[in-house]
Design a protein around this motif. Structure first.
Motif, PDB file in Angstrom:
ATOM      1  N   PRO A  28      20.535   5.638  -4.309  1.00 36.85           N
ATOM      2  CA  PRO A  28      19.111   5.826  -4.628  1.00 36.85           C
ATOM      3  C   PRO A  28      18.255   5.440  -3.432  1.00 36.85           C
ATOM      4  N   ALA A  29      17.068   6.038  -3.334  1.00 39.99           N
ATOM      5  CA  ALA A  29      16.230   5.822  -2.154  1.00 39.99           C
ATOM      6  C   ALA A  29      14.769   5.705  -2.553  1.00 39.99           C
ATOM      7  N   LEU A  30      14.007   5.005  -1.699  1.00 40.70           N
ATOM      8  CA  LEU A  30      12.587   4.762  -1.931  1.00 40.70           C
ATOM      9  C   LEU A  30      11.784   5.095  -0.684  1.00 40.70           C
ATOM     10  N   ALA A  31      10.674   5.804  -0.852  1.00 41.97           N
ATOM     11  CA  ALA A  31       9.690   6.013   0.207  1.00 41.97           C
ATOM     12  C   ALA A  31       8.561   5.007   0.001  1.00 41.97           C
ATOM     13  N   ILE A  32       8.154   4.339   1.081  1.00 36.64           N
ATOM     14  CA  ILE A  32       7.208   3.224   0.969  1.00 36.64           C
ATOM     15  C   ILE A  32       6.135   3.345   2.041  1.00 36.64           C
ATOM     16  N   ALA A  33       4.871   3.153   1.646  1.00 37.37           N
ATOM     17  CA  ALA A  33       3.774   3.169   2.615  1.00 37.37           C
ATOM     18  C   ALA A  33       2.632   2.285   2.130  1.00 37.37           C
ATOM     19  N   GLY A  34       1.822   1.856   3.071  1.00 36.93           N
ATOM     20  CA  GLY A  34       0.659   1.029   2.790  1.00 36.93           C
ATOM     21  C   GLY A  34       0.782  -0.332   3.471  1.00 36.93           C
ATOM     22  N   PRO A  35      -0.247  -1.101   3.415  1.00 34.82           N
ATOM     23  CA  PRO A  35      -1.557  -0.861   2.822  1.00 34.82           C
ATOM     24  C   PRO A  35      -2.381   0.183   3.585  1.00 34.82           C
ATOM     25  N   PHE A  36      -3.559   0.469   3.075  1.00 35.21           N
ATOM     26  CA  PHE A  36      -4.460   1.435   3.695  1.00 35.21           C
ATOM     27  C   PHE A  36      -4.957   0.868   5.020  1.00 35.21           C
ATOM     28  N   GLY A  37      -4.548   1.496   6.122  1.00 35.78           N
ATOM     29  CA  GLY A  37      -4.918   1.018   7.447  1.00 35.78           C
ATOM     30  C   GLY A  37      -3.878   0.148   8.095  1.00 35.78           C
ATOM     31  N   ALA A  38      -2.772  -0.103   7.414  1.00 32.50           N
ATOM     32  CA  ALA A  38      -1.667  -0.859   7.996  1.00 32.50           C
ATOM     33  C   ALA A  38      -0.656   0.110   8.610  1.00 32.50           C
ATOM     34  N   VAL A  39       0.353  -0.442   9.264  1.00 31.79           N
ATOM     35  CA  VAL A  39       1.440   0.356   9.815  1.00 31.79           C
ATOM     36  C   VAL A  39       2.757  -0.109   9.202  1.00 31.79           C
ATOM     37  N   LYS A  40       3.790   0.668   9.445  1.00 31.39           N
ATOM     38  CA  LYS A  40       5.090   0.427   8.815  1.00 31.39           C
ATOM     39  C   LYS A  40       5.722  -0.887   9.246  1.00 31.39           C
ATOM     40  N   GLU A  41       5.242  -1.469  10.322  1.00 28.13           N
ATOM     41  CA  GLU A  41       5.772  -2.745  10.789  1.00 28.13           C
ATOM     42  C   GLU A  41       5.214  -3.924   9.996  1.00 28.13           C
ATOM     43  N   GLN A  42       4.299  -3.659   9.093  1.00 28.15           N
ATOM     44  CA  GLN A  42       3.679  -4.719   8.298  1.00 28.15           C
ATOM     45  C   GLN A  42       4.266  -4.713   6.883  1.00 28.15           C
ATOM     46  N   ALA A  43       3.444  -4.681   5.859  1.00 32.02           N
ATOM     47  CA  ALA A  43       3.913  -4.870   4.489  1.00 32.02           C
ATOM     48  C   ALA A  43       4.936  -3.822   4.053  1.00 32.02           C
ATOM     49  N   ALA A  44       4.713  -2.557   4.389  1.00 33.83           N
ATOM     50  CA  ALA A  44       5.639  -1.508   3.950  1.00 33.83           C
ATOM     51  C   ALA A  44       7.042  -1.774   4.465  1.00 33.83           C
ATOM     52  N   GLY A  45       7.148  -2.220   5.712  1.00 31.99           N
ATOM     53  CA  GLY A  45       8.458  -2.528   6.265  1.00 31.99           C
ATOM     54  C   GLY A  45       9.117  -3.712   5.591  1.00 31.99           C
ATOM     55  N   LEU A  46       8.315  -4.717   5.261  1.00 32.24           N
ATOM     56  CA  LEU A  46       8.853  -5.871   4.538  1.00 32.24           C
ATOM     57  C   LEU A  46       9.416  -5.442   3.187  1.00 32.24           C
ATOM     58  N   TYR A  47       8.660  -4.644   2.458  1.00 31.19           N
ATOM     59  CA  TYR A  47       9.145  -4.126   1.182  1.00 31.19           C
ATOM     60  C   TYR A  47      10.416  -3.294   1.384  1.00 31.19           C
ATOM     61  N   ALA A  48      10.413  -2.454   2.400  1.00 29.85           N
ATOM     62  CA  ALA A  48      11.556  -1.564   2.627  1.00 29.85           C
ATOM     63  C   ALA A  48      12.809  -2.355   2.962  1.00 29.85           C
ATOM     64  N   GLN A  49      12.694  -3.325   3.847  1.00 26.75           N
ATOM     65  CA  GLN A  49      13.863  -4.109   4.214  1.00 26.75           C
ATOM     66  C   GLN A  49      14.383  -4.909   3.018  1.00 26.75           C
ATOM     67  N   THR A  50      13.473  -5.488   2.253  1.00 27.65           N
ATOM     68  CA  THR A  50      13.884  -6.293   1.106  1.00 27.65           C
ATOM     69  C   THR A  50      14.559  -5.440   0.039  1.00 27.65           C
ATOM     70  N   MET A  51      14.031  -4.253  -0.218  1.00 23.90           N
ATOM     71  CA  MET A  51      14.654  -3.379  -1.213  1.00 23.90           C
ATOM     72  C   MET A  51      15.979  -2.815  -0.697  1.00 23.90           C
TER      73      MET A  51
END
Length: 374
Positions: free
Chosen positions: A101-124
């Motif tokens: 299974p896979a997840l696409a993740i983005a945000g917050p508005f005005g952030a980049v993938k090295e911030q919150a989205a990347g944290l969520y992605a790595q943790t999941m």
């Protein structure tokens, strides 16, 4: 971006020399844009319309530590408008045979993938999912000109393009795809899933409906006169931008909080401007601001018109009890059809759900997607 809330004190972002009611509203809108997403963007130059902006280093440049339990690689894919998007693909280092299974993740508005989205992605990914954190069009390493622009349509499409990519990946089961949207990309995520029937489940955290807040202000408090004046000012700004090499930017978070009491500005500042927490050189919100005219399309194109069409696929909406944005999540859940769930994190504010791993309900997210992508 335009909204009717108390103007933050101590921030001088005036960029015009003419004084008029429309100009005054536009200036206040620029200041209040800070509240909508924490504002800013590096005005970098791409080689061509669809070309990605390359990172300056191949080293780990995230705002969170790298996990030994996850394999990371940089990937590129193209959205329906021909814009090249750049993402970080995370995969469990130890994984079963066969597609996952896979997840696409983005945000917050005005952030980049090295911030919150990347944290969520790595943790999941640590929890057994293939995950893709990506920069939306016109932001970060992704392509698109001019820089620092957002669009309710194109950014919704960016999620769908991420689903395109994941569904074609050899390690992914294309019948087990989900989406996580954070902050303003929570609204874009819900909008994408309403239309894209390939997605089996969606979750959001600290969700913002960016079209609603830009069109109506916080708590829908913008008057018709203020809305018209703001649109007048931005419409005329288009002539200024058309004569310039680059569009005018709205301005970012202040470097100093001296004299600023507004709790929302202080909250965003604590994340986006702190190099020990969330600052990133490519982040819109950490630097110089969205284009002044970015709100135009959001003010004219409501995002969540068809939120009830996410059903019968499940929707999980997570918000902090103390978040100024909580009402967006509550109203979205009220408008959606079953199955749906609103999870309120006691004591959490809006930004806590960006990076506070002891507060973000990763156990809940894992259980939600494990059940609904099975």
């Amino acid at each position: 971006m335009l909204e009717l809330s108390q103007q933050p004190q101590g921030i001088d972002m005036s960029e015009t020399t003419q004084n008029s009611p429309a100009t005054d509203v536009a200036d206040e809108g620029r200041r209040n844009l800070l509240k909508m997403a924490g504002v800013s963007a590096a005005a970098l130059t791409a080689v061509s319309f669809g070309a990605p902006l390359r990172a300056q280093t191949a080293e780990w440049d995230k705002t969170f530590p790298q996990s030994d339990a996850v394999e990371h690689s940089k990937v590129e894919f193209t959205n329906r408008y021909g814009i090249t998007l750049v993402g970080d693909l995370y995969m469990p280092a130890e994984r079963p045979e066969g597609p996952m299974p896979a997840l696409a993740i983005a945000g917050p508005f005005g952030a980049v993938k090295e911030q919150a989205a990347g944290l969520y992605a790595q943790t999941m990914a640590e929890r057994g999912f293939v995950t893709l954190a990506f920069d939306p069009s016109y932001v970060g390493e992704s392509g698109g000109q001019p820089r620092s622009v957002a669009s309710p349509d194109i950014n919704t499409e960016d999620f769908m393009a991420a689903i395109d990519f994941l569904g074609l990946h050899d390690s992914v089961d294309r019948e087990k795809l989900g989406i996580i949207g954070i902050c303003g990309f929570g609204g874009m995520a819900l909008n994408a899933v309403a239309a894209d029937k390939r997605v089996k489940a969606v979750a959001t955290t600290s969700m913002y409906d960016m079209s609603r807040v830009m069109a109506k202000g916080y708590y829908d408090s913008l008057t018709d006169e203020q809305r018209a004046a703001g649109l007048e000012a931005m419409s005329r700004q288009r002539w200024e931008d058309a004569q310039s090499e680059t569009p005018a930017l709205a301005g970012g978070l202040p470097d100093s909080l001296d004299g600023i009491d507004d709790p929302v500005i202080r909250m965003y500042h604590a994340y986006y401007k702190d190099p020990e927490r969330g600052y990133h050189a490519r982040s819109v919100n950490s630097n110089d601001g969205w284009t002044v005219t970015t709100p135009l399309s959001f003010m004219n194109m409501p995002l969540l018109t068809y939120i009830d069409e996410i059903s019968p696929r499940p929707m999980l909406v997570i918000a902090g009890s103390e978040a100024h944005s909580r009402y967006f999540s509550e109203d979205a859940v009220a408008a959606a059809a079953e199955p749906k769930e609103l999870m309120i994190i006691d004591g959490a504010d809006h930004v806590d759900l960006y990076d506070q791993v002891d507060i973000i309900p990763f156990d809940k997210l894992e259980a939600f997607f494990s059940q609904n992508l099975a």
